[in-house]
Structure formats: C-alpha cells, structure tokens
Design a protein around this motif. Structure first.
Motif, PDB file in Angstrom:
ATOM      1  N   VAL A   1       0.841  -1.199   0.000  1.00 32.33           N
ATOM      2  CA  VAL A   1       0.000   0.000   0.000  1.00 32.33           C
ATOM      3  C   VAL A   1       0.876   1.248   0.000  1.00 32.33           C
ATOM      4  O   VAL A   1       0.616   2.194  -0.757  1.00 32.33           O
ATOM      5  CB  VAL A   1      -0.982   0.001   1.192  1.00 32.33           C
ATOM      6  CG1 VAL A   1      -1.747   1.314   1.275  1.00 32.33           C
ATOM      7  CG2 VAL A   1      -1.949  -1.168   1.090  1.00 32.33           C
TER       8      VAL A   1
ATOM      9  N   MET B   1      -6.742  -2.185   2.765  1.00 30.31           N
ATOM     10  CA  MET B   1      -7.309  -2.362   1.419  1.00 30.31           C
ATOM     11  C   MET B   1      -8.076  -1.102   1.000  1.00 30.31           C
ATOM     12  O   MET B   1      -8.051  -0.727  -0.170  1.00 30.31           O
ATOM     13  CB  MET B   1      -8.208  -3.593   1.372  1.00 30.31           C
ATOM     14  CG  MET B   1      -7.460  -4.913   1.512  1.00 30.31           C
ATOM     15  SD  MET B   1      -6.130  -5.143   0.300  1.00 30.31           S
ATOM     16  CE  MET B   1      -7.093  -5.277  -1.206  1.00 30.31           C
ATOM     17  N   HIS B   2      -8.731  -0.445   1.951  1.00 32.63           N
ATOM     18  CA  HIS B   2      -9.424   0.813   1.640  1.00 32.63           C
ATOM     19  C   HIS B   2      -8.416   1.860   1.174  1.00 32.63           C
ATOM     20  O   HIS B   2      -8.647   2.574   0.201  1.00 32.63           O
ATOM     21  CB  HIS B   2     -10.204   1.307   2.861  1.00 32.63           C
ATOM     22  CG  HIS B   2     -11.087   2.466   2.544  1.00 32.63           C
ATOM     23  ND1 HIS B   2     -10.641   3.770   2.540  1.00 32.63           N
ATOM     24  CD2 HIS B   2     -12.390   2.516   2.204  1.00 32.63           C
ATOM     25  CE1 HIS B   2     -11.623   4.575   2.215  1.00 32.63           C
ATOM     26  NE2 HIS B   2     -12.700   3.837   2.011  1.00 32.63           N
TER      27      HIS B   2
ATOM     28  N   LEU C   1      -5.597   1.259  -0.226  1.00 34.80           N
ATOM     29  CA  LEU C   1      -5.105   0.829  -1.534  1.00 34.80           C
ATOM     30  C   LEU C   1      -6.089   1.211  -2.636  1.00 34.80           C
ATOM     31  O   LEU C   1      -5.699   1.668  -3.706  1.00 34.80           O
ATOM     32  CB  LEU C   1      -4.876  -0.688  -1.522  1.00 34.80           C
ATOM     33  CG  LEU C   1      -4.162  -1.290  -2.715  1.00 34.80           C
ATOM     34  CD1 LEU C   1      -2.785  -0.672  -2.907  1.00 34.80           C
ATOM     35  CD2 LEU C   1      -4.043  -2.794  -2.548  1.00 34.80           C
ATOM     36  N   GLN C   2      -7.367   1.071  -2.366  1.00 33.81           N
ATOM     37  CA  GLN C   2      -8.391   1.337  -3.379  1.00 33.81           C
ATOM     38  C   GLN C   2      -8.766   2.812  -3.491  1.00 33.81           C
ATOM     39  O   GLN C   2      -9.151   3.260  -4.572  1.00 33.81           O
ATOM     40  CB  GLN C   2      -9.635   0.504  -3.075  1.00 33.81           C
ATOM     41  CG  GLN C   2      -9.371  -0.982  -3.197  1.00 33.81           C
ATOM     42  CD  GLN C   2     -10.449  -1.834  -2.546  1.00 33.81           C
ATOM     43  OE1 GLN C   2     -11.346  -1.341  -1.885  1.00 33.81           O
ATOM     44  NE2 GLN C   2     -10.330  -3.146  -2.715  1.00 33.81           N
ATOM     45  N   HIS C   3      -8.664   3.568  -2.373  1.00 33.00           N
ATOM     46  CA  HIS C   3      -9.161   4.941  -2.372  1.00 33.00           C
ATOM     47  C   HIS C   3      -8.116   5.996  -2.063  1.00 33.00           C
ATOM     48  O   HIS C   3      -8.406   7.190  -2.187  1.00 33.00           O
ATOM     49  CB  HIS C   3     -10.320   5.087  -1.363  1.00 33.00           C
ATOM     50  CG  HIS C   3     -11.443   4.132  -1.620  1.00 33.00           C
ATOM     51  ND1 HIS C   3     -12.359   4.314  -2.626  1.00 33.00           N
ATOM     52  CD2 HIS C   3     -11.780   2.976  -1.023  1.00 33.00           C
ATOM     53  CE1 HIS C   3     -13.223   3.335  -2.631  1.00 33.00           C
ATOM     54  NE2 HIS C   3     -12.888   2.493  -1.668  1.00 33.00           N
TER      55      HIS C   3
END
Length: 119
Positions: free
Chosen positions: A48, A108-109, A111-113
């Motif tokens: 990340v 993960m949030h 990484l995505q946002h």
C-alpha cells in the motif's frame, strides 16, 4: 539482527505448536498464528505504501502507528484478568491475531481509495 531473532522465535513457535496439545503447545500455536498474520499485514502495508503518492504516505504511516498502539492496548486490557493464567499467551496472541487480520480491510481501503476509511 532483530529480524533474525524474530525469525528464530517464529520457527521456535511453529516447532513447539501442536493444536489441542498442552497449554504450552497451544500457546506456541497462537504465537505462530499471530506472527504469520503480522507478517502478512506488514507485506500488505508495504504494498500500500508503494502504491500511494508521496503526499498520501504520511497519513497512512501515522494511522498505522496509531493502530498498532491501539491494538496492543486493547489486547492487554482485554486479557488483563487472565495475566496470571498459563494460557494468557494464547489468549493475548489470539486477540492480537484478530486485531491484525481486521486491519487488512483498512489497508485495502487505502489501496483502493488513497485515504483512510471513514470512521
């Protein structure tokens, strides 16, 4: 050197682990499971960090440090009554493992946002 010591402790915990065995063997399994979850999380954290821009990284670094302190404090508080028991290491490390696996969603949030998840 600390990494080497960690690897030795991990290997020792894995070697001493026997699910459903003695208290010491169950404790060793819990330590091993926590160490694996923590290693997996550190790998994801590194991924990340590499994916974020330079201006996003400080916020993640601060959030991760705060989360680590909170994780330890919460597990120590949750297991305080069991500190004198021989199974305390298992209970404490199971708590750490649960907290560590739960942190995956937050990373993960990021990484995505590219930002912390909403509170």
């Amino acid at each position: 050197m600390a990494l080497y010591g960690s690897a030795v402790a991990w290997a020792q915990a894995g070697a001493d682990c026997r699910p459903g065995g003695s208290v010491a063997e169950s404790n060793a399994c819990a330590v091993r499971d926590y160490q694996q979850a923590d290693t997996d999380l550190q790998i994801l954290y590194g991924d990340v960090m590499r994916a974020l821009s330079a201006h996003e990284r400080p916020a993640l670094r601060q959030g991760q440090s705060a989360w680590q302190r909170t994780r330890v404090a919460q597990c120590k508080t949750a297991q305080r009554a069991a500190e004198a028991l021989p199974e305390w290491p298992r209970l404490y490390h199971e708590c750490l493992t649960t907290q560590t696996r739960g942190r995956r969603a937050g990373l993960m949030h990021w990484l995505q946002h590219g930002e912390a998840p909403p509170s």
